[in-house]
Design a protein around this motif. Structure first.
Motif, PDB file in Angstrom:
ATOM      1  N   VAL A   1      -2.413   8.132  14.872  1.00 12.66           N
ATOM      2  CA  VAL A   1      -2.098   9.468  14.360  1.00 12.66           C
ATOM      3  C   VAL A   1      -1.827   9.278  12.881  1.00 12.66           C
ATOM      4  O   VAL A   1      -0.806   8.717  12.490  1.00 12.66           O
ATOM      5  CB  VAL A   1      -0.867  10.065  15.073  1.00 12.66           C
ATOM      6  N   ASP A   2      -2.774   9.692  12.050  1.00 10.25           N
ATOM      7  CA  ASP A   2      -2.775   9.160  10.684  1.00 10.25           C
ATOM      8  C   ASP A   2      -2.138  10.042   9.625  1.00 10.25           C
ATOM      9  O   ASP A   2      -2.190   9.716   8.463  1.00 10.25           O
ATOM     10  CB  ASP A   2      -4.197   8.789  10.274  1.00 10.25           C
ATOM     11  N   GLY A   3      -1.529  11.117  10.002  1.00 10.95           N
ATOM     12  CA  GLY A   3      -1.016  12.015   8.960  1.00 10.95           C
ATOM     13  C   GLY A   3       0.378  11.706   8.441  1.00 10.95           C
ATOM     14  O   GLY A   3       0.905  12.429   7.603  1.00 10.95           O
ATOM     15  N   PHE A   4       0.973  10.620   8.916  1.00 12.87           N
ATOM     16  CA  PHE A   4       2.371  10.344   8.536  1.00 12.87           C
ATOM     17  C   PHE A   4       2.518   9.312   7.432  1.00 12.87           C
ATOM     18  O   PHE A   4       3.613   8.863   7.149  1.00 12.87           O
ATOM     19  CB  PHE A   4       3.166   9.853   9.755  1.00 12.87           C
ATOM     20  N   SER A   5       1.380   8.913   6.876  1.00 13.43           N
ATOM     21  CA  SER A   5       1.443   7.822   5.920  1.00 13.43           C
ATOM     22  C   SER A   5       2.386   8.154   4.765  1.00 13.43           C
ATOM     23  O   SER A   5       2.518   9.313   4.370  1.00 13.43           O
ATOM     24  CB  SER A   5       0.048   7.559   5.376  1.00 13.43           C
ATOM     25  N   GLY A   6       3.011   7.140   4.258  1.00 14.93           N
ATOM     26  CA  GLY A   6       3.822   7.314   3.060  1.00 14.93           C
ATOM     27  C   GLY A   6       2.952   7.340   1.819  1.00 14.93           C
ATOM     28  O   GLY A   6       3.439   7.490   0.705  1.00 14.93           O
ATOM     29  N   HIS A   7       1.635   7.156   2.043  1.00 11.69           N
ATOM     30  CA  HIS A   7       0.712   7.114   0.914  1.00 11.69           C
ATOM     31  C   HIS A   7      -0.066   8.417   0.814  1.00 11.69           C
ATOM     32  O   HIS A   7      -0.428   9.000   1.832  1.00 11.69           O
ATOM     33  CB  HIS A   7      -0.301   5.980   1.100  1.00 11.69           C
ATOM     34  N   ALA A   8      -0.338   8.821  -0.408  1.00  6.90           N
ATOM     35  CA  ALA A   8      -1.265   9.920  -0.623  1.00  6.90           C
ATOM     36  C   ALA A   8      -2.611   9.530  -0.034  1.00  6.90           C
ATOM     37  O   ALA A   8      -3.016   8.366  -0.118  1.00  6.90           O
ATOM     38  CB  ALA A   8      -1.412  10.184  -2.118  1.00  6.90           C
ATOM     39  N   ASP A   9      -3.317  10.482   0.586  1.00  4.32           N
ATOM     40  CA  ASP A   9      -4.684  10.176   1.005  1.00  4.32           C
ATOM     41  C   ASP A   9      -5.611  10.440  -0.181  1.00  4.32           C
ATOM     42  O   ASP A   9      -5.144  10.754  -1.285  1.00  4.32           O
ATOM     43  CB  ASP A   9      -5.068  10.975   2.252  1.00  4.32           C
ATOM     44  N   ARG A  10      -6.898  10.282   0.058  1.00  8.73           N
ATOM     45  CA  ARG A  10      -7.859  10.428  -1.034  1.00  8.73           C
ATOM     46  C   ARG A  10      -7.676  11.752  -1.770  1.00  8.73           C
ATOM     47  O   ARG A  10      -7.662  11.807  -2.998  1.00  8.73           O
ATOM     48  CB  ARG A  10      -9.276  10.307  -0.460  1.00  8.73           C
TER      49      ARG A  10
END
Ligand SMILES: [Zn+2]
Ligand SMILES: [Zn+2]
Ligand SMILES: [Zn+2]
Ligand SMILES: [Zn+2]
Ligand SMILES: [Zn+2]
Lengths: 639, 639
Positions: free
Chosen positions: B576-585
């Protein structure tokens, strides 16, 4: 046992297996990049003409065989027997025996006759007396530089052997890193002409390429003090490679020894001698101008002592992971393109140094064929979009016209010239023009170090263009010995005489009018509207030469102590631009275009900002290479 | 007299002219970047509420005023009078008097009430007792890290003051160079994720930005040993700046002290504490896995002792020619974008560190407005052309579905998570989902350092998103105190109980499945087809997390000493990839697109090779900036 000693033991084992029974091997050592084999049977060793070649190819090393000191013939006995083996026409002028290494240095007017076809005469000497001959040329014109260097090296022979042995052990040390990268760091000469200094580094090795000053810009020296240069001490360098002797590449080489560097300088033999001449002069000039020189002459001697001369084309190990090969650059005597082969086929970099791509009267054109090259670091002195120069043939015509015109007016032709290179090229032009009657016979005065530089040229004819080499080998055809040439060695008095005398041509240093006797000539001739100042070489930004070229007409005059006055220039100024030691824009493009193999990347350096940008952009668009116009203080990683 | 002492004398002169007659100045010193003024009249000094601000603006320095030790009220007397000034609701938990500096450290549950509006209460305290108050928050959840750091700093107070004074003199030393250049050297984190380490250098100053390790790639540490890094010794660095506490940025900071570094680490206060927590754990993990840690815990203490905490937005002199400002990066607690203002308006560089551009539940989005920026060094973790992530809202929906499904099957949801950041974000999601009834109430077990990390978050609510901060200030609304949250502190026994028990959610470190309790959870739950492994964060190349994500289904199991066996994974794997602490592209592009001012150059780092290349090329084509995808070990010059 250290890794080096272990390696030497393996090598000794291989040699034992290769040499015929009955030939003893008493020691094997590294001296710089060479392997030295001591034998108690030097005569038998020399009998097998092919043995050394076989060993060299098997061990992939350059090899010197020396007699064990215990078995040497006494010099008194050897002397006559050596002379009897060498033909009289060789013109032996000196024999110098070194019992510690079993070498006899033979100075001769015609070294080829001492060597013999494929080295047969050399081997004959060893078979006869056991000593190992080393042959050097007797300078056809007496050169105090060559004589001083040779005497100095003779006197320092013991220390030099220690230095070479230490260097040899360094070169053959164990590789420590399992990382792989190749980098170039720019310490100077980027978007400018001058203070050439680059570091090639791998995880194993750091090599400094050139270390020059910047003409016309006092205080702008290479960035040696940044951490990636000498931040961890000068001894963090494994080797220094000098492409050629011009001060913008060599002036600060001796300074490295003041900073504690104690390793090798790889360069050609003529570059070593010219570096000695030019750096000592550099110190003189500084002293005369009241500046504190950055080092003293003792450091020049250190540099000479640490020089490991190598010949064009010799592949030389300079560290566990780098092999260096120097190739003719066509620029000045002994000038080289430095080719680095890194790792076992990992990467290859060529530094052009300064190049001239076409043949000139003095030199064959620059080599541009290499086994492999991925990155080329290319000089761009004339890289600008409009930096096309007149053909030398047309330039010679123009120069002759200028000389004839001036002669008719009764004036003098004054040519500021680098002592090294352009002066000799002009001497060849003038000698031929007078011989063929294109210009009247008249004296050609050589001031500054031009005479001495010319003498050095004649000492190393192997580095000159093929046909010129042949002419120098015959005294009566040696163009540099033509009687028009007059060495100004009488100072101001002689200059005054020349000024008062009939029309003549004067070649004088410095080439960019930044000091030297040219200043005095300008004072003598500057107000004479019948005389002419003729520029034949590149005038860097910030030099008086460039300013005069651009229309400046005030010349500093006065006493040596401090020139406080100025004088109005009345002599004509002319630029005849086809004699440059540098390839012009077309030459640079031709060098790259016909280069084999084609490099993947080109770093354009050694040019004004617009020149490097123009050349970089042109090579990118026309030849589809990745090109760069680096700034100083950058580091590029290639792998 | 040294330049620094001269400067201090000038400053003292200015102060004398500025303060009203009758207020004595007994000493003026630098402590780190601050100016400390000692006075024998602290009470009168405090009376003029505007005086310190006026002095600060006049001197362009941060200023601390302290009473001369000679004039201090006795602590026994001061204690009660301080308590009477501070309102009871402030919840003072400790008062600690330091006679050497005249400071009293006040620990309180509500520091704002100790400070008062515009600092009025603080000034009142000084007027009352003469002591200078320093306020810290009592952690709402007890944190051993915060307590240890505070106790340690208390104990080392004397040495710390010496260190700060030395740093202060270094910062205010005389500028030595008249040269001007600005460079960035890449020592790691280029074309890879991990081992962040960059040097910003000028002729005057060398600053190291971050010094991390590389997860999943043991032995790949920053290139600290090359000459341009620590070749001239670690003391050749003037300052270290740490963007945030993740180990890929911080792990090797303590190593610098082993190498002899003795200067400041500039970072936020929460980053200092988190660095302490994470590096000590890093040593633990190494020891457990039988590796030799590169340094010991003593070096972590050195790092903490040398940390100079600065707050977001404070412009801080860190050398004669560099001012540093940290800005919120939105990535984890205390994470910063480091902005360097070089020279007097000469050049500006911003290092993004790791960023999240949108607001999250935990943090405000990254700042992208600066006074000036010419060059941006930009993380590119999700810079690839297809690295678009689901909106967090959709991700939360998906996560809730996964949880509901698994709950119905009677399984457990196992989430590998970084202790710092993602875990707290998920805690907020889960707390709200249970409160609103979107998922059933069930225990949420927190294993590894997650509990401790959460406690640190609650200690520094100023660094959290505005509305979350307010909730934490009210005990009954503090979401981290919700009763579902269970700290796993009973080891294997408790894990077995959880495994045998009813459905639950487990958050466990390490976030990339490279060790830690997640290994044990995989052993407990890996064979249960009803349970689910849910990835919510970036899995770096070479980590087990990435391999499992790619379909690998063998899990190492066995005893702590050496995992020799493998177990077949039977649990479902979900990302579930929306929790990253990183900005996406998209977030990275938005960050750059809306950045003010627009940077001229962007260096794309902190991403796989293809990610940095994609992002670099996209920014170049879409926004017309000069972009680069540097390699490690390069040096870029900007001026
Ligand atoms: Zn040259
Ligand atoms: Zn040059
Ligand atoms: Zn205390
Ligand atoms: Zn991070
Ligand atoms: Zn990171």
């Amino acid at each position: 046992m250290s890794r080096v000693d272990q390696k030497l033991e393996e090598i000794e084992e291989t040699i034992h297996n290769e040499v015929p029974a009955g030939i003893s091997i008493s020691d094997v050592t590294f001296e710089g990049p060479e392997l030295v084999i001591y034998t108690r049977d030097p005569k038998q060793f020399a009998q097998d003409g092919d043995l050394v070649r076989r060993l060299a190819s098997k061990l992939r090393k350059r090899i010197t065989v020396r007699p064990d000191p215990d078995v040497l013939t006494r010099p008194e006995d050897a002397r006559d027997r050596i002379r009897s083996v060498i033909p009289d026409e060789a013109g032996v002028t000196d024999l110098d025996f070194h019992a510690d290494t079993g070498e006899v240095v033979i100075e001769a007017e015609k070294p080829g006759l001492v060597i013999g076809r494929h080295g047969t005469t050399m081997r004959e000497i060893t078979q006869e007396v056991g000593w190992t001959p080393e042959v050097v040329r007797t300078p056809p014109i007496e050169s105090s530089t060559v004589e001083n260097v040779r005497n100095f090296l003779k006197q320092e022979r013991d220390e030099r052997r220690d230095i070479l042995e230490r260097i040899g052990r360094q070169i053959h040390r164990e590789e420590m890193s399992d990382d792989q990268w190749v980098r170039i760091t720019t310490l100077g000469c980027c978007r400018e002409v001058g203070r050439a200094a680059f570091i090639v580094s791998t995880p194993e090795t750091r090599v400094l390429v050139d270390c020059g000053d910047k003409p016309g810009a006092e205080g702008e020296v290479p960035y040696l003090q940044v951490p990636e240069a000498l931040g961890a001490g000068a001894s963090s360098l494994d080797a220094v490679v000098l492409t050629h002797a011009h001060l913008d590449h060599s002036a600060l080489i001796p300074l490295l020894f003041k900073y504690g560097y104690d390793g090798p300088i790889y360069t050609t033999e003529p570059t070593r001698d010219l570096m000695g001449l030019l750096t000592l002069d550099y110190l003189d000039v500084a002293a005369k101008e009241g500046r504190t020189p950055p080092y003293d002459s003792e450091m020049v001697r250190e540099a000479i002592k640490h020089t490991v001369p190598i010949e064009y084309g010799d592949v030389t190990d300079i560290s566990p992971d780098i092999k260096l090969t120097l190739h003719n650059a066509g620029h000045i005597l002994g000038s080289s393109i430095a080719h680095f082969h890194i790792g076992d086929g990992l990467y290859n970099i060529a530094f052009s140094g300064d190049i001239h791509y076409e043949d000139t009267r003095l030199f064959n054109g620059a080599v541009n064929e290499f086994p492999r090259v991925e990155t080329l670091v290319l000089e761009s002195t004339y890289g600008g979009r409009n930096d096309y120069q007149t053909d030398q043939e047309d330039s010679e015509e123009k120069l002759k016209e200028v000389i004839n015109d001036t002669y008719e007016k009764g004036g003098k032709v004054l040519i500021p010239a680098f002592a090294v290179g352009r002066s000799q090229e002009l001497m060849l032009v003038l000698e031929e023009a007078m011989r063929s009657g294109d210009i009247p016979e008249m004296p050609v005065h050589l001031d500054g170090m031009i005479w001495e530089a010319t003498a050095i040229h004649t000492t190393y004819p192997e580095y000159l263009r093929d046909d010129l080499r042949d002419r120098i080998f015959h005294d009566d055809e040696n163009p540099f010995l033509a009687e028009q040439f007059n060495h100004i060695d009488g100072g101001e008095e002689e200059r005054q005489e020349v000024t008062d005398d009939d029309p003549s041509i004067i070649l004088s240093t410095s080439g960019m009018v930044t000091g030297g006797p040219i200043m005095s000539w300008l004072e003598h001739l500057g107000s004479d509207p019948d005389s002419k100042l003729v520029f034949v070489g590149y005038q860097a930004q910030g030099t008086l030469g460039r300013r005069i070229q651009n229309g400046w007409d005030e010349i500093p005059v006065g006493n040596d102590a401090g020139r406080s006055d100025t004088m109005k220039m009345r002599m004509d100024v002319e630029t005849v631009d086809g004699f440059s030691g540098h390839a012009d824009r077309q030459g640079l493009e031709n060098f790259v275009k016909t280069m084999s193999p084609r490099p993947e990347k080109v770093l354009c350096v050694h040019g004004d900002e617009s020149s490097v940008q123009d050349l970089s952009s042109a090579l990118y668009h026309e030849y589809n290479m990745r090109t760069f116009a680096p700034k100083n203080l950058e580091t590029f990683r290639f792998l």
